[in-house]
Design a protein around this motif. Structure first.
Motif, short mmCIF file in Angstrom:
data_model
loop_
_atom_site.label_atom_id
_atom_site.label_comp_id
_atom_site.label_asym_id
_atom_site.label_seq_id
_atom_site.Cartn_x
_atom_site.Cartn_y
_atom_site.Cartn_z
N PRO A 1 -70.89 8.73 -40.35
CA PRO A 1 -72.15 8.96 -40.59
C PRO A 1 -72.45 10.51 -40.28
CG PRO A 1 -72.17 6.99 -39.30
CD PRO A 1 -70.82 7.63 -39.32
N LYS A 2 -73.64 11.06 -41.01
CA LYS A 2 -74.11 12.51 -40.73
C LYS A 2 -74.28 12.76 -39.07
CE LYS A 2 -77.23 16.17 -42.23
NZ LYS A 2 -78.44 16.18 -43.10
N GLY A 3 -73.70 13.67 -38.70
CA GLY A 3 -73.86 14.22 -37.33
C GLY A 3 -72.82 13.69 -36.28
N MET A 4 -72.01 12.87 -36.91
CA MET A 4 -70.71 12.30 -35.96
C MET A 4 -69.74 13.21 -36.31
SD MET A 4 -71.62 8.27 -35.81
CE MET A 4 -70.43 8.06 -34.81
N SER A 5 -68.64 13.38 -35.28
CA SER A 5 -67.67 14.16 -35.80
C SER A 5 -66.40 13.32 -35.27
CB SER A 5 -67.60 15.39 -34.82
OG SER A 5 -67.27 14.83 -33.55
N GLY A 6 -65.22 13.52 -36.05
CA GLY A 6 -63.98 12.60 -35.73
C GLY A 6 -63.50 12.84 -34.27
N GLN B 1 -62.62 9.91 -31.66
CA GLN B 1 -61.30 9.75 -31.26
C GLN B 1 -61.54 9.60 -29.83
OE1 GLN B 1 -58.72 8.90 -32.89
NE2 GLN B 1 -57.64 8.58 -30.87
N ALA B 2 -62.21 10.47 -29.08
CA ALA B 2 -62.34 10.58 -27.64
C ALA B 2 -63.03 9.22 -27.17
CB ALA B 2 -63.32 11.80 -27.17
N ILE B 3 -63.91 8.78 -27.76
CA ILE B 3 -64.64 7.88 -27.16
C ILE B 3 -63.90 6.42 -27.34
CG2 ILE B 3 -66.91 6.26 -27.75
CD1 ILE B 3 -67.47 8.62 -26.46
N THR B 4 -63.16 6.50 -28.48
CA THR B 4 -62.30 5.36 -28.83
C THR B 4 -61.02 5.10 -27.89
OG1 THR B 4 -62.52 5.50 -31.07
CG2 THR B 4 -60.61 4.31 -30.54
N ALA C 1 -68.69 6.38 -20.33
CA ALA C 1 -68.15 6.80 -21.54
C ALA C 1 -68.67 8.52 -21.58
CB ALA C 1 -68.28 6.25 -22.75
N ALA C 2 -69.80 8.48 -21.28
CA ALA C 2 -70.36 10.24 -21.26
C ALA C 2 -69.52 10.95 -20.17
CB ALA C 2 -71.59 9.89 -20.99
N ASP C 3 -69.57 10.26 -18.92
CA ASP C 3 -69.00 10.92 -17.95
C ASP C 3 -67.46 11.41 -18.29
OD1 ASP C 3 -71.08 11.03 -16.13
OD2 ASP C 3 -70.58 9.30 -15.22
N LEU C 4 -66.61 10.39 -18.86
CA LEU C 4 -65.48 10.53 -19.11
C LEU C 4 -65.06 11.43 -20.38
CD1 LEU C 4 -64.27 6.88 -18.84
CD2 LEU C 4 -63.64 8.77 -17.32
N THR C 5 -65.95 11.64 -21.20
CA THR C 5 -65.77 12.50 -22.24
C THR C 5 -66.53 13.84 -22.46
OG1 THR C 5 -67.45 11.31 -23.67
CG2 THR C 5 -65.07 10.37 -23.86
N GLY C 6 -67.55 13.97 -21.51
CA GLY C 6 -68.37 15.13 -21.48
C GLY C 6 -69.53 15.33 -22.05
N VAL C 7 -69.68 14.12 -23.16
CA VAL C 7 -71.02 14.14 -23.94
C VAL C 7 -72.12 13.44 -23.03
CG1 VAL C 7 -69.45 13.80 -26.05
CG2 VAL C 7 -70.36 11.95 -24.93
N SER C 8 -73.33 13.60 -23.72
CA SER C 8 -74.51 12.93 -23.44
C SER C 8 -74.35 11.73 -23.32
CB SER C 8 -75.93 13.51 -24.11
OG SER C 8 -75.72 12.87 -25.38
N VAL D 1 -76.68 9.58 -24.57
CA VAL D 1 -77.26 9.32 -26.18
C VAL D 1 -76.04 9.29 -26.76
CG1 VAL D 1 -78.94 9.61 -27.62
CG2 VAL D 1 -79.71 9.79 -25.33
N THR D 2 -75.35 10.28 -26.95
CA THR D 2 -74.15 10.57 -27.81
C THR D 2 -73.22 9.46 -27.66
OG1 THR D 2 -74.62 12.98 -27.93
CG2 THR D 2 -72.44 12.06 -28.65
N ALA D 3 -72.79 9.07 -26.37
CA ALA D 3 -71.64 8.19 -26.05
C ALA D 3 -72.18 6.83 -26.65
CB ALA D 3 -71.45 8.31 -24.64
N ARG D 4 -73.46 6.52 -26.28
CA ARG D 4 -74.12 5.40 -26.83
C ARG D 4 -74.03 5.13 -28.34
NH1 ARG D 4 -76.55 0.75 -25.39
NH2 ARG D 4 -76.43 1.31 -23.13
N ARG D 5 -74.40 6.24 -29.05
CA ARG D 5 -74.32 6.09 -30.54
C ARG D 5 -72.81 5.88 -31.12
NH1 ARG D 5 -75.06 11.14 -34.73
NH2 ARG D 5 -75.28 9.90 -36.65
N TYR D 6 -71.67 6.58 -30.55
CA TYR D 6 -70.34 6.24 -30.86
C TYR D 6 -70.17 4.80 -30.47
CZ TYR D 6 -69.68 11.05 -32.52
OH TYR D 6 -69.93 12.31 -33.13
N LEU D 7 -70.41 4.52 -29.61
CA LEU D 7 -70.08 3.02 -29.06
C LEU D 7 -70.68 2.06 -29.92
CD1 LEU D 7 -70.07 3.41 -25.16
CD2 LEU D 7 -68.10 2.98 -26.50
N GLU D 8 -71.78 2.15 -30.17
CA GLU D 8 -72.66 1.38 -31.34
C GLU D 8 -72.15 1.46 -32.50
OE1 GLU D 8 -74.84 -0.93 -30.59
OE2 GLU D 8 -75.67 -0.27 -28.56
#
Length: 223
Positions: free
Chosen positions: A153-158, A162-165, A180-187, A189-196
């Protein structure tokens, strides 16, 4: 359909691999065997397109199976599924024509990615003829090695996916968006978007985790 032979000595893992393969469109499991000798016999009587090969087998090493296949004139492709991290083993795998190398433990998403890329690679080899130049050769080989994130989806990066996966893969007890946010350094909200996103595509499952007080926390588990 691309026919697959699953070679895995652990019956539980073998069944999981069979189930994984059959969930990927365009692939069909031709058989499941538990030893190197059985793998060679199967390929001799029932040729398949690709062998999903564990390296640590009870009767021999997977590399020995690969060499025997080549010595017998078989051109079947091999995807290694192994815990072997030794660089010498990896070099040998390349030398005997292993087209993909997947480290255990892995998720369905990881195997699906390997199979999808392999299928795209095969599509480019259909028919006779020649490539027009070096770029075509590079592109065909890159199909096997480079993840295709064009469909995200637009706005998501590979890279973030990969980091979240990877975080999800190692989370046997589940992972929250905050963790997941703490472990990857993203926000968060971003972590939840990728997990969802992973959950919506069948690559993760959501489960409520009940603590001592307050609302249950949603955790994500490998799909």
């Amino acid at each position: 359909m691309i026919s697959v032979l699953v070679v895995e000595d652990d019956p539980v893992a073998a069944e999981a691999h069979r189930s994984y393969v059959e969930q990927v469109a365009g692939f069909a499991v031709a058989g499941v065997v538990h030893s190197g000798a059985d793998a060679l016999r199967f390929c001799e009587r029932s040729p398949v397109d690709v062998v999903l090969l564990d390296f640590y087998l009870p009767d021999t090493h997977g590399l020995t199976v690969c060499r025997a296949l080549r010595a017998g004139g078989s051109e079947v492709d091999v995807i290694a599924v192994t815990s072997a991290r030794d660089l010498a083993v990896i070099r040998s795998a390349v030398s005997v024509g292993v087209v993909q190398y997947l480290l255990k433990p892995f998720t369905f998403a990881s195997l699906r990615d390997k199979l999808v890329r392999y299928a795209r690679y095969r599509e480019q080899l259909v028919g006779a003829g020649e490539v027009s130049g070096q770029a075509d050769v590079d592109g065909m080989l890159a199909t096997l090695r480079t993840p295709d994130h064009r469909s995200l989806p637009k706005g998501m990066s590979g890279e973030t996916l990969q980091a979240i996966t990877e975080v999800l893969t190692g989370a046997s007890e589940g992972v929250s968006a905050a963790a997941a946010a703490d472990l990857t350094g993203v926000s968060r909200v971003t972590a939840r978007r990728y997990l969802e996103y992973l959950a919506e595509n069948g690559l993760a499952t959501r489960r409520p985790h009940y603590g001592q007080v307050g609302r249950p926390e949603v955790r994500f588990y490998p799909g």
